[in-house]
Design a protein around this motif. Structure first.
Motif, PDB file in Angstrom:
ATOM      1  N   GLY A  31     -78.277   2.272 -15.681  1.00 10.98           N
ATOM      2  CA  GLY A  31     -77.144   3.133 -15.989  1.00 10.98           C
ATOM      3  C   GLY A  31     -77.052   3.570 -17.437  1.00 10.98           C
ATOM      4  O   GLY A  31     -76.048   4.138 -17.847  1.00 10.98           O
ATOM      5  N   PHE A  32     -78.094   3.313 -18.234  1.00 12.14           N
ATOM      6  CA  PHE A  32     -78.089   3.699 -19.649  1.00 12.14           C
ATOM      7  C   PHE A  32     -79.030   4.880 -19.858  1.00 12.14           C
ATOM      8  O   PHE A  32     -80.234   4.762 -19.667  1.00 12.14           O
ATOM      9  CB  PHE A  32     -78.514   2.531 -20.532  1.00 12.14           C
ATOM     10  N   HIS A  33     -78.456   6.006 -20.246  1.00 11.26           N
ATOM     11  CA  HIS A  33     -79.242   7.225 -20.431  1.00 11.26           C
ATOM     12  C   HIS A  33     -79.437   7.490 -21.924  1.00 11.26           C
ATOM     13  O   HIS A  33     -78.469   7.701 -22.651  1.00 11.26           O
ATOM     14  CB  HIS A  33     -78.526   8.410 -19.774  1.00 11.26           C
ATOM     15  N   LEU A  50     -75.375   8.340 -25.503  1.00 13.65           N
ATOM     16  CA  LEU A  50     -74.025   8.877 -25.703  1.00 13.65           C
ATOM     17  C   LEU A  50     -72.985   8.087 -24.916  1.00 13.65           C
ATOM     18  O   LEU A  50     -71.870   7.899 -25.378  1.00 13.65           O
ATOM     19  CB  LEU A  50     -73.978  10.351 -25.317  1.00 13.65           C
ATOM     20  N   GLY A  51     -73.369   7.613 -23.739  1.00  8.86           N
ATOM     21  CA  GLY A  51     -72.427   6.879 -22.894  1.00  8.86           C
ATOM     22  C   GLY A  51     -71.949   5.577 -23.509  1.00  8.86           C
ATOM     23  O   GLY A  51     -70.876   5.088 -23.171  1.00  8.86           O
ATOM     24  N   ARG A  52     -72.727   5.010 -24.423  1.00 13.04           N
ATOM     25  CA  ARG A  52     -72.341   3.760 -25.094  1.00 13.04           C
ATOM     26  C   ARG A  52     -72.246   3.943 -26.612  1.00 13.04           C
ATOM     27  O   ARG A  52     -72.086   2.968 -27.338  1.00 13.04           O
ATOM     28  CB  ARG A  52     -73.341   2.644 -24.773  1.00 13.04           C
ATOM     29  N   ARG A  53     -72.360   5.185 -27.062  1.00 16.24           N
ATOM     30  CA  ARG A  53     -72.263   5.518 -28.489  1.00 16.24           C
ATOM     31  C   ARG A  53     -73.184   4.637 -29.334  1.00 16.24           C
ATOM     32  O   ARG A  53     -72.781   4.027 -30.319  1.00 16.24           O
ATOM     33  CB  ARG A  53     -70.831   5.414 -28.978  1.00 16.24           C
ATOM     34  N   LEU A  54     -74.461   4.612 -28.943  1.00 16.89           N
ATOM     35  CA  LEU A  54     -75.452   3.802 -29.632  1.00 16.89           C
ATOM     36  C   LEU A  54     -76.608   4.682 -30.112  1.00 16.89           C
ATOM     37  O   LEU A  54     -77.196   5.425 -29.335  1.00 16.89           O
ATOM     38  CB  LEU A  54     -75.997   2.710 -28.704  1.00 16.89           C
ATOM     39  N   VAL A  55     -76.905   4.573 -31.404  1.00 13.31           N
ATOM     40  CA  VAL A  55     -78.025   5.280 -32.023  1.00 13.31           C
ATOM     41  C   VAL A  55     -79.096   4.239 -32.322  1.00 13.31           C
ATOM     42  O   VAL A  55     -78.794   3.164 -32.846  1.00 13.31           O
ATOM     43  CB  VAL A  55     -77.587   5.980 -33.326  1.00 13.31           C
ATOM     44  N   VAL A  77     -71.771   8.101 -41.410  1.00  8.32           N
ATOM     45  CA  VAL A  77     -71.275   9.285 -40.690  1.00  8.32           C
ATOM     46  C   VAL A  77     -71.182   8.976 -39.199  1.00  8.32           C
ATOM     47  O   VAL A  77     -70.177   9.279 -38.553  1.00  8.32           O
ATOM     48  CB  VAL A  77     -72.190  10.510 -40.937  1.00  8.32           C
ATOM     49  N   PHE A  78     -72.206   8.353 -38.659  1.00  6.96           N
ATOM     50  CA  PHE A  78     -72.194   7.981 -37.238  1.00  6.96           C
ATOM     51  C   PHE A  78     -71.068   6.989 -36.949  1.00  6.96           C
ATOM     52  O   PHE A  78     -70.350   7.114 -35.967  1.00  6.96           O
ATOM     53  CB  PHE A  78     -73.533   7.383 -36.813  1.00  6.96           C
ATOM     54  N   ARG A  79     -70.916   5.979 -37.817  1.00  8.09           N
ATOM     55  CA  ARG A  79     -69.908   4.942 -37.617  1.00  8.09           C
ATOM     56  C   ARG A  79     -68.497   5.533 -37.604  1.00  8.09           C
ATOM     57  O   ARG A  79     -67.664   5.159 -36.782  1.00  8.09           O
ATOM     58  CB  ARG A  79     -70.040   3.878 -38.709  1.00  8.09           C
ATOM     59  N   ARG A  80     -68.243   6.503 -38.503  1.00 11.45           N
ATOM     60  CA  ARG A  80     -66.922   7.141 -38.530  1.00 11.45           C
ATOM     61  C   ARG A  80     -66.619   7.882 -37.235  1.00 11.45           C
ATOM     62  O   ARG A  80     -65.465   8.092 -36.889  1.00 11.45           O
ATOM     63  CB  ARG A  80     -66.815   8.106 -39.710  1.00 11.45           C
ATOM     64  N   SER A  81     -67.653   8.269 -36.517  1.00 10.06           N
ATOM     65  CA  SER A  81     -67.463   8.959 -35.240  1.00 10.06           C
ATOM     66  C   SER A  81     -67.595   8.009 -34.057  1.00 10.06           C
ATOM     67  O   SER A  81     -67.716   8.445 -32.911  1.00 10.06           O
ATOM     68  CB  SER A  81     -68.477  10.099 -35.115  1.00 10.06           C
ATOM     69  N   GLY A  82     -67.604   6.718 -34.340  1.00  3.69           N
ATOM     70  CA  GLY A  82     -67.604   5.734 -33.265  1.00  3.69           C
ATOM     71  C   GLY A  82     -68.966   5.302 -32.765  1.00  3.69           C
ATOM     72  O   GLY A  82     -69.065   4.651 -31.722  1.00  3.69           O
ATOM     73  N   PHE A  83     -70.038   5.640 -33.480  1.00  3.11           N
ATOM     74  CA  PHE A  83     -71.393   5.267 -33.063  1.00  3.11           C
ATOM     75  C   PHE A  83     -71.881   4.049 -33.829  1.00  3.11           C
ATOM     76  O   PHE A  83     -71.635   3.920 -35.026  1.00  3.11           O
ATOM     77  CB  PHE A  83     -72.376   6.422 -33.303  1.00  3.11           C
ATOM     78  N   GLN A  84     -72.567   3.174 -33.134  1.00  7.61           N
ATOM     79  CA  GLN A  84     -73.243   2.046 -33.765  1.00  7.61           C
ATOM     80  C   GLN A  84     -74.702   2.442 -33.958  1.00  7.61           C
ATOM     81  O   GLN A  84     -75.294   3.069 -33.080  1.00  7.61           O
ATOM     82  CB  GLN A  84     -73.162   0.805 -32.873  1.00  7.61           C
ATOM     83  N   ALA A 107     -76.682  -4.782 -27.282  1.00  8.95           N
ATOM     84  CA  ALA A 107     -75.725  -3.835 -27.862  1.00  8.95           C
ATOM     85  C   ALA A 107     -75.148  -2.923 -26.783  1.00  8.95           C
ATOM     86  O   ALA A 107     -73.953  -2.614 -26.796  1.00  8.95           O
ATOM     87  CB  ALA A 107     -76.396  -3.001 -28.957  1.00  8.95           C
ATOM     88  N   LEU A 108     -75.977  -2.500 -25.843  1.00  6.23           N
ATOM     89  CA  LEU A 108     -75.500  -1.657 -24.750  1.00  6.23           C
ATOM     90  C   LEU A 108     -74.483  -2.399 -23.890  1.00  6.23           C
ATOM     91  O   LEU A 108     -73.454  -1.836 -23.506  1.00  6.23           O
ATOM     92  CB  LEU A 108     -76.672  -1.188 -23.881  1.00  6.23           C
ATOM     93  N   SER A 109     -74.761  -3.659 -23.597  1.00  3.65           N
ATOM     94  CA  SER A 109     -73.864  -4.449 -22.760  1.00  3.65           C
ATOM     95  C   SER A 109     -72.544  -4.740 -23.464  1.00  3.65           C
ATOM     96  O   SER A 109     -71.499  -4.807 -22.824  1.00  3.65           O
ATOM     97  CB  SER A 109     -74.534  -5.769 -22.366  1.00  3.65           C
ATOM     98  N   ALA A 110     -72.592  -4.907 -24.785  1.00  3.09           N
ATOM     99  CA  ALA A 110     -71.383  -5.216 -25.555  1.00  3.09           C
ATOM    100  C   ALA A 110     -70.500  -3.989 -25.767  1.00  3.09           C
ATOM    101  O   ALA A 110     -69.289  -4.114 -25.947  1.00  3.09           O
ATOM    102  CB  ALA A 110     -71.758  -5.816 -26.908  1.00  3.09           C
ATOM    103  N   ALA A 111     -71.094  -2.800 -25.736  1.00  2.72           N
ATOM    104  CA  ALA A 111     -70.343  -1.569 -25.993  1.00  2.72           C
ATOM    105  C   ALA A 111     -69.587  -1.145 -24.737  1.00  2.72           C
ATOM    106  O   ALA A 111     -70.068  -1.298 -23.620  1.00  2.72           O
ATOM    107  CB  ALA A 111     -71.295  -0.456 -26.424  1.00  2.72           C
ATOM    108  N   SER A 112     -68.408  -0.600 -24.947  1.00  5.59           N
ATOM    109  CA  SER A 112     -67.625  -0.078 -23.829  1.00  5.59           C
ATOM    110  C   SER A 112     -68.126   1.316 -23.483  1.00  5.59           C
ATOM    111  O   SER A 112     -68.419   2.113 -24.371  1.00  5.59           O
ATOM    112  CB  SER A 112     -66.155   0.017 -24.207  1.00  5.59           C
ATOM    113  N   PRO A 113     -68.207   1.625 -22.199  1.00  2.45           N
ATOM    114  CA  PRO A 113     -68.622   2.982 -21.833  1.00  2.45           C
ATOM    115  C   PRO A 113     -67.597   4.005 -22.299  1.00  2.45           C
ATOM    116  O   PRO A 113     -66.398   3.737 -22.276  1.00  2.45           O
ATOM    117  CB  PRO A 113     -68.721   2.956 -20.305  1.00  2.45           C
ATOM    118  N   THR A 114     -68.093   5.156 -22.729  1.00  2.64           N
ATOM    119  CA  THR A 114     -67.187   6.215 -23.172  1.00  2.64           C
ATOM    120  C   THR A 114     -66.749   7.092 -22.017  1.00  2.64           C
ATOM    121  O   THR A 114     -65.836   7.875 -22.145  1.00  2.64           O
ATOM    122  CB  THR A 114     -67.852   7.093 -24.245  1.00  2.64           C
TER     123      THR A 114
END
Length: 131
Positions: A31-33, A50-55, A77-84, A107-114
């Motif tokens: 489920g991680f794209h 994008l679904g977990r806001r992870l770069v 810049v990414f962090r201010r927009s909610g990305f790790q 990190a994907l498992s710990a992040a809440s889906p957007t």
């Protein structure tokens, strides 16, 4: 942001980036794209979920001080927009890709889906009315 630039960057990925991309693509079954070299906030990160806001970034082994400062600003810049942002040296991707993918999966498992991982929101007038 230029779609042409993103396409050009995808064509010149390093061997280590391609190796990681193959592994990240396999996470779709969970489920991680991930997207590669997709435009985001004026930058083109190596990989983004994008679904977990992870770069995810793969850094060369010869990082200069100026590049490190640029990367830190970009991460901010990414962090201010909610990305790790997760950064991995190319050496880690080469020597222990399983550990790299393990950190990414944590990190994907710990992040809440957007947004919901499956399906689309109902069209206006459909679904339950909670008002």
């Amino acid at each position: 942001m230029s779609v042409e630039r993103a396409r050009a960057l995808r064509k010149v990925m390093s061997v280590k980036e391609v190796r990681l991309w193959v592994r990240l693509r396999s996470l779709r079954a969970d489920g991680f794209h991930f997207r590669r070299q997709a435009p985001l906030l004026g930058y083109y990160p190596d990989f983004i979920c994008l679904g977990r806001r992870l770069v995810v970034e793969v850094d060369g082994h010869h990082e200069e001080l100026e590049q490190a400062a640029h990367d830190a600003y970009r991460d901010q810049v990414f962090r201010r927009s909610g990305f790790q942002t997760l950064r991995f040296p190319t050496r880690a991707v080469h020597e222990d890709i399983d550990a790299v993918v393990g950190v990414i999966c944590q990190a994907l498992s710990a992040a809440s889906p957007t947004r919901p991982l499956r399906g689309h929101p109902p069209h206006k007038g459909e679904g339950r009315d909670l008002s």
